[in-house]
Design a protein around this motif. Structure first.
Motif, PDB file in Angstrom:
ATOM      1  N   GLY A 254       0.812  -1.249  -0.018  1.00 48.21           N
ATOM      2  CA  GLY A 254      -0.030  -0.189  -0.135  1.00 48.21           C
ATOM      3  C   GLY A 254       0.718   1.205  -0.119  1.00 48.21           C
ATOM      4  N   LEU A 255       2.066   1.262   0.549  1.00 45.41           N
ATOM      5  CA  LEU A 255       2.762   2.311   0.676  1.00 45.41           C
ATOM      6  C   LEU A 255       4.199   2.234  -0.224  1.00 45.41           C
ATOM      7  CD1 LEU A 255       2.923   2.985   4.439  1.00 45.41           C
ATOM      8  CD2 LEU A 255       1.464   4.206   2.662  1.00 45.41           C
ATOM      9  N   LEU A 256       4.982   1.473  -0.213  1.00 47.55           N
ATOM     10  CA  LEU A 256       6.130   1.264  -1.017  1.00 47.55           C
ATOM     11  C   LEU A 256       5.776   0.744  -2.407  1.00 47.55           C
ATOM     12  CD1 LEU A 256       9.242   1.367  -1.115  1.00 47.55           C
ATOM     13  CD2 LEU A 256       9.144  -1.040  -0.566  1.00 47.55           C
ATOM     14  N   GLY A 257       4.978  -0.296  -2.425  1.00 48.96           N
ATOM     15  CA  GLY A 257       4.775  -0.609  -3.824  1.00 48.96           C
ATOM     16  C   GLY A 257       3.819   0.526  -4.702  1.00 48.96           C
ATOM     17  N   LEU A 258       2.879   0.883  -4.099  1.00 53.38           N
ATOM     18  CA  LEU A 258       2.203   2.046  -4.784  1.00 53.38           C
ATOM     19  C   LEU A 258       3.178   3.305  -4.938  1.00 53.38           C
ATOM     20  CD1 LEU A 258      -0.664   3.031  -6.027  1.00 53.38           C
ATOM     21  CD2 LEU A 258      -1.293   3.724  -3.515  1.00 53.38           C
TER      22      LEU A 258
ATOM     23  N   LEU B 123       5.826   7.193  -8.494  1.00 55.42           N
ATOM     24  CA  LEU B 123       7.066   7.980  -8.737  1.00 55.42           C
ATOM     25  C   LEU B 123       7.304   7.559 -10.255  1.00 55.42           C
ATOM     26  CD1 LEU B 123       9.136   7.825  -5.789  1.00 55.42           C
ATOM     27  CD2 LEU B 123       8.196   9.783  -6.841  1.00 55.42           C
ATOM     28  N   ALA B 124       7.369   6.178 -10.460  1.00 57.67           N
ATOM     29  CA  ALA B 124       7.676   5.688 -11.902  1.00 57.67           C
ATOM     30  C   ALA B 124       6.737   6.220 -13.101  1.00 57.67           C
ATOM     31  CB  ALA B 124       7.748   4.100 -11.937  1.00 57.67           C
ATOM     32  N   GLY B 125       5.535   6.439 -12.692  1.00 59.98           N
ATOM     33  CA  GLY B 125       4.466   6.706 -13.669  1.00 59.98           C
ATOM     34  C   GLY B 125       4.588   8.267 -14.053  1.00 59.98           C
ATOM     35  N   SER B 126       4.895   8.980 -12.828  1.00 59.94           N
ATOM     36  CA  SER B 126       4.779  10.495 -12.885  1.00 59.94           C
ATOM     37  C   SER B 126       6.173  11.069 -13.729  1.00 59.94           C
ATOM     38  CB  SER B 126       4.780  11.145 -11.568  1.00 59.94           C
ATOM     39  OG  SER B 126       3.688  10.568 -10.877  1.00 59.94           O
ATOM     40  N   TRP B 127       7.058  10.067 -14.103  1.00 60.67           N
ATOM     41  CA  TRP B 127       8.451  10.696 -14.488  1.00 60.67           C
ATOM     42  C   TRP B 127       8.021  11.213 -16.042  1.00 60.67           C
ATOM     43  CZ3 TRP B 127      13.164  11.177 -12.791  1.00 60.67           C
ATOM     44  CH2 TRP B 127      14.309  11.399 -13.695  1.00 60.67           C
ATOM     45  N   GLY B 128       8.191  12.450 -16.225  1.00 61.62           N
ATOM     46  CA  GLY B 128       7.840  13.039 -17.474  1.00 61.62           C
ATOM     47  C   GLY B 128       6.458  13.397 -17.734  1.00 61.62           C
ATOM     48  N   ARG B 129       5.703  13.337 -16.749  1.00 60.23           N
ATOM     49  CA  ARG B 129       4.330  13.566 -16.651  1.00 60.23           C
ATOM     50  C   ARG B 129       4.094  14.469 -15.490  1.00 60.23           C
ATOM     51  NH1 ARG B 129       3.792   7.622 -17.385  1.00 60.23           N
ATOM     52  NH2 ARG B 129       3.411   7.240 -19.565  1.00 60.23           N
TER      53      ARG B 129
ATOM     54  N   THR C  10      -3.024  11.322  -9.582  1.00 60.04           N
ATOM     55  CA  THR C  10      -1.834  11.073  -8.867  1.00 60.04           C
ATOM     56  C   THR C  10      -0.581  12.076  -9.287  1.00 60.04           C
ATOM     57  OG1 THR C  10      -1.016   9.234 -10.068  1.00 60.04           O
ATOM     58  CG2 THR C  10      -2.132   8.763  -7.980  1.00 60.04           C
ATOM     59  N   ASN C  11       0.447  12.133  -8.620  1.00 60.29           N
ATOM     60  CA  ASN C  11       1.501  13.119  -9.078  1.00 60.29           C
ATOM     61  C   ASN C  11       2.631  12.457  -8.434  1.00 60.29           C
ATOM     62  OD1 ASN C  11       1.897  14.881  -6.628  1.00 60.29           O
ATOM     63  ND2 ASN C  11      -0.119  15.619  -7.341  1.00 60.29           N
ATOM     64  N   TRP C  12       3.746  12.987  -8.675  1.00 61.77           N
ATOM     65  CA  TRP C  12       5.111  12.515  -8.076  1.00 61.77           C
ATOM     66  C   TRP C  12       5.420  12.654  -6.551  1.00 61.77           C
ATOM     67  CZ3 TRP C  12       8.644  15.223  -5.605  1.00 61.77           C
ATOM     68  CH2 TRP C  12       8.544  16.706  -5.661  1.00 61.77           C
ATOM     69  N   PHE C  13       4.705  13.914  -6.261  1.00 62.11           N
ATOM     70  CA  PHE C  13       4.744  14.145  -4.789  1.00 62.11           C
ATOM     71  C   PHE C  13       3.958  13.324  -3.631  1.00 62.11           C
ATOM     72  CE2 PHE C  13       3.984  16.968  -0.977  1.00 62.11           C
ATOM     73  CZ  PHE C  13       5.423  16.807  -0.524  1.00 62.11           C
ATOM     74  N   GLU C  14       2.891  12.782  -4.586  1.00 67.10           N
ATOM     75  CA  GLU C  14       2.069  11.897  -3.466  1.00 67.10           C
ATOM     76  C   GLU C  14       2.966  10.615  -3.585  1.00 67.10           C
ATOM     77  OE1 GLU C  14      -2.615  12.789  -4.213  1.00 67.10           O
ATOM     78  OE2 GLU C  14      -1.557  11.857  -5.860  1.00 67.10           O
ATOM     79  N   GLY C  15       3.565  10.310  -4.608  1.00 65.93           N
ATOM     80  CA  GLY C  15       4.320   8.810  -4.914  1.00 65.93           C
ATOM     81  C   GLY C  15       5.446   9.059  -3.491  1.00 65.93           C
ATOM     82  N   ALA C  16       6.188  10.305  -3.594  1.00 66.61           N
ATOM     83  CA  ALA C  16       7.212  10.410  -2.624  1.00 66.61           C
ATOM     84  C   ALA C  16       6.787  10.400  -1.229  1.00 66.61           C
ATOM     85  CB  ALA C  16       7.751  11.766  -2.796  1.00 66.61           C
TER      86      ALA C  16
END
Length: 378
Positions: free
Chosen positions: A98-102, A107-113, A349-355
């Motif tokens: 729920g935390l690390l995998g997601l 983060l990976a999906g937000s790269w360049g988006r 979602t965005n990169w900061f949520e992933g972080a």
């Protein structure tokens, strides 16, 4: 292709144990890493059988083999009499998915988006189910807390075991209901793919964190898929025996507790295939599937893997209850469910949520590193 080359870790780990009698830490490291490609090949074989047999059979196979690496690893740790480590592994799996995998997927999906969108209705249903599942998993701990003061220690332990057995059966029945929901009555809502332009129905998601097929390749022959399933399961069992045997010595060599190894290393290794699949779908800008994989895997741990391990523990003579003795574990699994529910609210979602998700996991990991482990998990 990388998972084919990583299979070399299997003979390496066996050679370290049986030919070179290497230190336990080397055997442990090679064996846990060998489980990663084996779990991925089992996932692929399960996916291919599902494509040949249909979504309903695919979903049932996912129940059987979706957590096979984690279940086998936990069973061998149970055989070593380390019930508290197995409960730590359950906790680590829920928060890891729920935390690390997601978080890694976001983060990976937000790269360049700038941001990514997902099917809010579908993910919200999954996040609600995760919240309910985690609450159900916490009930035995609340029961233990209320009864501990009024019963002698031995009676309290017996009550915990009986309650956990009953709770395990109920949770498995709830998971069967989840199968019916995702594969039959609400198949269109939980589908992995959006409806196709020609009006044909979407493909149903295997319940509890299954992975959708690419749809662009020919499935393996059934004989090959079954052979990979059998061989992969047997190899994971062998590697899990090595891990369980080297667990305590490795913890002593590293100066950490077996509890910390269970909640971090064993949990992450057992779910590595889910992390990889989620990152893969996120990079394809399919966050709906990435979130279904990670959140669904946490649901599968809470409703299927954990109660199955409770039932198995009684059959093998090392009974384990569902009572989490450490308050940090309770806080970790509860906060994971609430955080996932929060992320699922707005459909983006965005990169900061992933972080933030990864940072929360690291903070909990830090707490587990310093926390005094429960009895039997030192």
């Amino acid at each position: 292709m990388i998972f084919l080359w990583l299979l070399v870790l299997v003979p390496i780990s066996l050679s370290l144990e049986y030919l070179f009698h290497a230190p336990a830490i080397w055997v442990f490291g090679a064996a846990v890493l060998a489980i990663v490609p084996l779990a991925e090949w089992i996932r692929r074989a399960t996916e291919n059988v599902g494509e040949r047999a249909g979504s309903a059979i695919g979903g049932l196979l996912n129940v059987t083999f979706g957590n096979v690496a984690e279940l086998i690893l936990a069973i061998f740790v149970l055989l070593a009499g380390r019930q508290a480590v197995v409960k730590a592994q359950i906790t680590g799996s829920i928060i890891g998915n729920g935390l690390l995998g997601l978080g890694l997927a976001v983060l990976a999906g937000s790269w360049g988006r700038t941001e990514q969108r997902f099917n809010r209705e579908r993910v919200s249903l999954l996040s609600n189910l995760l919240l309910i599942s985690v609450i159900a998993l916490l009930v035995p701990a609340l029961f233990d807390y209320t009864e501990r003061a009024s019963l002698p220690p031995l009676h309290a332990r017996l009550q915990d075991e009986r309650f956990s057995l009953g709770a395990a059966v109920i949770l498995i029945l709830v998971y069967v209901g989840n199968l019916v929901l995702t594969l039959v009555t609400h198949r269109d809502v939980y589908s992995m793919d959006e409806a196709k332009p020609d009006g044909s129905p979407p493909v149903a998601a295997p319940a509890g964190g299954g992975h959708a097929g690419s749809g662009a390749r020919e499935p393996w022959p059934m004989r090959r898929s079954l052979a990979v399933l059998v061989a992969g399961t047997a190899a994971i069992a062998w590697e899990s025996e090595l891990v369980a045997g080297a667990l305590e010595s490795t913890a002593e060599s590293l100066g950490i507790t077996t509890f910390f190894l269970g909640v971090t290393v064993l949990a992450v290794i057992g779910n590595a295939a889910e992390y990889i699949a989620a990152i893969f779908y996120a990079r394809r800008d399919d966050m709906s599937t990435a979130m279904a994989v990670t959140v669904g895997s946490s649901i599968q741990v809470a409703l299927f893997a954990a109660p199955v391990l409770v039932l198995v523990s009684f059959f093998i003579g090392h009974p384990m209850n569902l009572v989490f003795d450490n308050a940090i574990e309770l806080i970790a699994v509860a906060s994971t469910a609430f955080i996932v529910r929060s992320v699922a609210q707005d459909g983006t979602t965005n990169w900061f949520e992933g972080a933030l998700l990864v940072a929360t996991y690291l903070l909990l990991g830090l707490a587990f590193f310093y926390v005094v482990p429960p009895p039997g998990a030192g």
